[in-house]
Structures are given as C-alpha cells and as structure tokens.
Design an enzyme around this catalytic site. Structure first.
Site, short mmCIF file in Angstrom:
data_model
loop_
_atom_site.label_atom_id
_atom_site.label_comp_id
_atom_site.label_asym_id
_atom_site.label_seq_id
_atom_site.Cartn_x
_atom_site.Cartn_y
_atom_site.Cartn_z
N GLU A 284 -40.29 -24.37 39.07
CA GLU A 284 -40.09 -23.77 40.81
C GLU A 284 -41.02 -24.45 41.15
O GLU A 284 -41.02 -25.46 42.26
CB GLU A 284 -40.55 -22.63 40.55
N HIS A 305 -34.54 -23.06 12.96
CA HIS A 305 -32.87 -21.87 12.27
C HIS A 305 -31.65 -22.37 12.79
O HIS A 305 -30.87 -22.26 13.09
CB HIS A 305 -32.84 -20.95 11.82
N LYS A 419 -29.38 -16.82 47.21
CA LYS A 419 -29.29 -15.99 48.26
C LYS A 419 -28.92 -16.03 49.43
O LYS A 419 -28.36 -15.10 49.78
CB LYS A 419 -30.69 -15.99 48.78
O1 PA5 Z 1 -42.94 -18.42 42.67
C1 PA5 Z 1 -41.98 -18.03 43.57
O2 PA5 Z 1 -42.77 -17.68 44.53
C2 PA5 Z 1 -41.37 -16.59 43.55
O3 PA5 Z 1 -40.54 -16.90 42.08
C3 PA5 Z 1 -41.65 -15.07 44.26
O4 PA5 Z 1 -42.34 -15.37 42.92
C4 PA5 Z 1 -40.34 -14.40 43.93
O5 PA5 Z 1 -38.78 -15.24 44.42
C5 PA5 Z 1 -40.23 -13.43 44.04
O6 PA5 Z 1 -40.77 -13.43 45.12
P1 PA5 Z 1 -41.18 -11.53 46.17
O7 PA5 Z 1 -42.72 -12.21 45.06
O8 PA5 Z 1 -41.12 -11.99 47.49
O9 PA5 Z 1 -40.23 -10.71 45.81
#
Ligand code: PA5
Length: 442
Positions: A284, A305, A419
C-alpha cells in the site's frame, strides 16, 4: 541497534556497492524528509515518534482493559481489516505457541471482518454459540464494509446470548476520536473506546491500541513490544542506526536494476503473518503511480517444495529478503536410530534448528547463484522486544524507500476503486451514477 542485523552482501553479484552508494545523497534526503516531516503525506507521520511518546499510562490502561476482557471472556474476536487486523495477527502468531489454539486454558483471540466469507462468519458464529465471548471492533475510518458486516452479526449474537447490558461490557471499540459510523455507534451504545491517532495511517497502526489491545488480550508484553520499537525509533531518528536507510537504498538499487519483485522469506512458520503485515505495509505504501516493488512472501522450507523452483529458475526479476531468527525457543535433537532405514543417522544428534539453518544458508547460496539477490535481516530470537524493533525498522524503511521511489508512501488512493464498484453493484444510496455506469460494462 544490536538486535537487528542487516547484511546485503548477497546482492553484490547482481548490483555493485557503487550502485547502492549512488543512492547515498538521495537516501539521506529521504531520511531528512521523513524525520522533519516535509514530504508528501506528512500529515500521516504520527507513527515516526509514536513509540517513544506512548505514555506508560496508556499501556497500563490497555493492559487493564485486556485483563477485564480476559476475565469476562474465553474468546475475544478482533474485528478489523488491513491495518486494523494484520499487525495484531502478526505479533500474536509470532509470539504464540503454535498449538495454543487447541488448548482450552487461556483467552483466545480470533479475527473477523478481514474477509466477506459467508462460511467463515457462519462457522465463527457457530463456534461462539455457547462460549463466553467479547469483541474488539477496530476501524480507523469507522465506515469499512467488511468489519461493519462482521460486527453487526457478532454484536447481535452477543446481545442475544448475554443481554445488551452485559454485551456492552464485553465490547471495546477502537476508532477515530470524533468521526465515522463506529464512533457514533460506540457513543450511542456506551462502549469503552480507544482512539486511533489521526496522523497514524492504518498500516502503521500496530503500535497504537489497534494492535496493542488484541496483543495484550492474547497475553503478550506490550510494554516490551513498544520499548523495542521506541529504542529503534530513537536510534533511527538520531541517526545512530542507519539500517532502515541501508535496506531502503539496497532495495531501490535492485529495483532500478530491474528487480521488480521482493520476496520476504522466513524459515520460521511463526512469522507467516509477519510477512502478511509486511506485504500490506509495503504494497500500500509503494504500489502507485505505475511504480513500486511488488511485495511477495514465502514460508521456507515449506515453500521450497512449491515456489522454490520458480525462485531458483524463473524470470530473473526477483530478489529476496530473508528474516533470519538466530535462536529458536526450544531445543530438540534428531534421535539416533540403530536400523537407520531412513538414512538420517548422518544428522543424528543435531538440533532441528541446525538443520533449518543449513537449509537457510544452502537456499540463500543457491538463490544467489541462480541470479536472485539476497538481503538478510537477523534478529536474535522471536520476542516482543525484537518484534517491536523489527516493526519500526520496516516502517521507517518503507517511508524512506517510498520517498526514494518518488511516491507518497502514506496514501492508498487505489484501494477505493473496488469499493466504488462494489457499492455501485450493491446499489448503495448515493452511488446511482456509478451503478448505471457499471451496469453498462456488464
Ligand atoms: O492501511 C490502511 O489505511 C488500510 O489498509 C486500512 O487499514 C484498512 O482499509 C482498514 O481501514 P479502517 O481501519 O478505516 O477500517
């Protein structure tokens, strides 16, 4: 920091030290940008000084809540996804006895909301049916669909099993201080809450209550975890430790030499979810603007393996980073067998870990010989303190690395695309235009 060792000699058959050193000035600048908070995404740098600024009183309060939940519950379900899931899961798995899940004795932490599997939820609900359970619901935005669905189901179940008043005692919400549906719900229901600081992004939140509460409920030492991170943070910020920079420079030099995929390798099955956490952190943070090293992982020797063939002889666009654990917790030797029908007497008397270490070394050499550059990061043993240091090391390195790559390491605009489509397909109010557009594509 003596507890983390970094060795990049295994990349020198692919790139030269000069290639790495060429990133020296840019690297120093990236560190400065990160520490002084002058770069892209600088409103999400709360994690940089978080460990040493975390008051002992917060850790004590988290431990008190954890102990209350442990008294009330045999099972606590941590509901969350992404950064609100992986850090806690990684640390708990790393520190737990592998077979603890089969022991009824202690409070067990289970996870939900990290998928939308109907079978997963149905089976979890079935498991919880006659059990004393509680819920830690975690969402920074407070609006994420996966945990919201899981929480709605589990809250309803808990209230049906123990009544609303008792359910309220067994639910803790971790979310934004003011915003989001979860904050609204927690306030309306009167749940105990912890705050996720505004300036700490989800994937950097393991050392906030997001990770710390589930880890404490699982019975692990959050003071030691945070201390390990704080010591690493101090050393990194003061410049007395430059390992994060070295790692960031090395992986960027490899990327510039055409190595597009980094495989995080462990030889200890307890680190499987640590790799999952690392993949989220790096994926990310760096995968954007058409750029970024693709973070992958393998658990060795298991995956030797399966993926071992590809790694040894597939397309030469990969490099590996091995997390090496110097000492295992237990001692177990291979017994001598008079008949030696399995031909194993040549290693009789050796420790299992000695064999594992030779597998690790043999694999690293074979992969380097096969054109896979190899970085090694070692910790003395798996402990809360060392995991804390390692977490901070990887967090700092990805910030530096992202700036070297020329991206904003602290946003994740790409995660919105699925989303939008999902909401359009589910006909969520407000998504009428998107629904029309997506229908035209079907
Ligand atoms: O790193 C990030 O921002 C995302 O992976 C969030 O952790 C994930 O989408 C979950 O978001 P939230 O804590 O708002 O539910």
């Amino acid at each position: 920091m003596e507890n983390i060792k970094f060795d990049n000699k295994g990349v020198l058959s692919c790139i030269s030290q000069d290639n790495i050193d060429a990133l020296g000035v840019e690297g120093q600048q990236a560190v400065k940008t990160l520490i002084e908070g002058t770069g892209a995404g600088n409103d999400f740098l709360g994690w940089v000084r978080l460990p040493q600024e975390t008051p002992a009183s917060l850790l004590d309060s988290i431990n008190a809540t954890a102990s209350r939940l442990r008294d009330l519950c045999d099972v606590v379900v941590a509901v969350g996804i992404g950064g609100s899931y992986l850090g806690a899961k990684a640390v708990i798995e790393a520190l737990s006895n592998t077979f603890a899940a089969y022991e009824p004795a202690k409070t067990r932490v289970l996870f939900a909301g990290q998928n939308i599997g109907e079978d997963y939820m149905a089976e979890l609900q079935e498991y919880l049916r006659n059990r004393k359970f509680g819920i830690i619901v975690i969402s920074k935005s407070g609006t994420t669909t996966e945990p919201a669905i899981a929480f709605r189901l589990l809250k309803e179940q808990l209230e049906a099993q123990v009544g609303r008043e008792e359910a309220c005692k067994r639910i803790v919400a971790i979310t934004d201080e003011k915003r989001g549906a979860l904050r609204t719900l927690a306030t309306a229901e009167g749940y105990e809450t912890y705050i996720i600081p505004d300036n700490v992004g989800g994937r950097f939140s393991v050392l906030t209550p997001v990770g710390l509460l589930p880890i404490a409920v699982a019975g692990f030492d959050i003071h030691a975890l945070v201390k390990g991170a704080a010591d690493m943070a101090k050393a990194t910020i003061s410049g007395t430790d430059t390992l994060s920079l070295e790692y960031a420079k090395t992986r960027n030099a490899l990327y510039r030499a055409g190595k597009k995929i980094e495989i995080l390798v462990n030889f200890n099955p307890k680190l499987h979810f640590f790799s999952e956490w690392w993949k989220q952190l790096y994926g990310e943070s760096e995968g954007k603007d058409g750029k970024g090293i693709y973070p992958a992982s393998v658990d060795d020797t298991t995956d030797l393996h399966s993926m071992g063939q590809w790694i040894q002889e597939g397309e030469r666009i990969i490099f590996e980073t091995v997390i090496s654990v110097e000492k295992s917790e237990h001692t177990l030797t291979i017994p001598f067998d008079e008949s030696n029908l399995d031909g194993l007497n040549y290693i009789a008397g050796k420790r299992i870990d000695e064999v594992n270490k030779m597998a690790e070394l043999g694999t690293r050499i074979a992969h380097i010989d096969g054109g896979v550059p190899n970085i090694k990061i070692s910790i003395p043993e798996i402990s809360a303190y060392n995991l804390g240091s390692l977490i901070y090391f990887f967090e700092a390195a990805v910030g530096i690395s992202g700036y070297l790559l020329g991206v904003n390491p602290f946003n994740q605009p790409g995660v919105e695309a699925y989303k939008r489509n999902m909401f359009a397909l589910l006909e969520k109010p407000g998504y009428e235009k998107e629904t029309e557009a997506i229908r035209a594509k079907l």
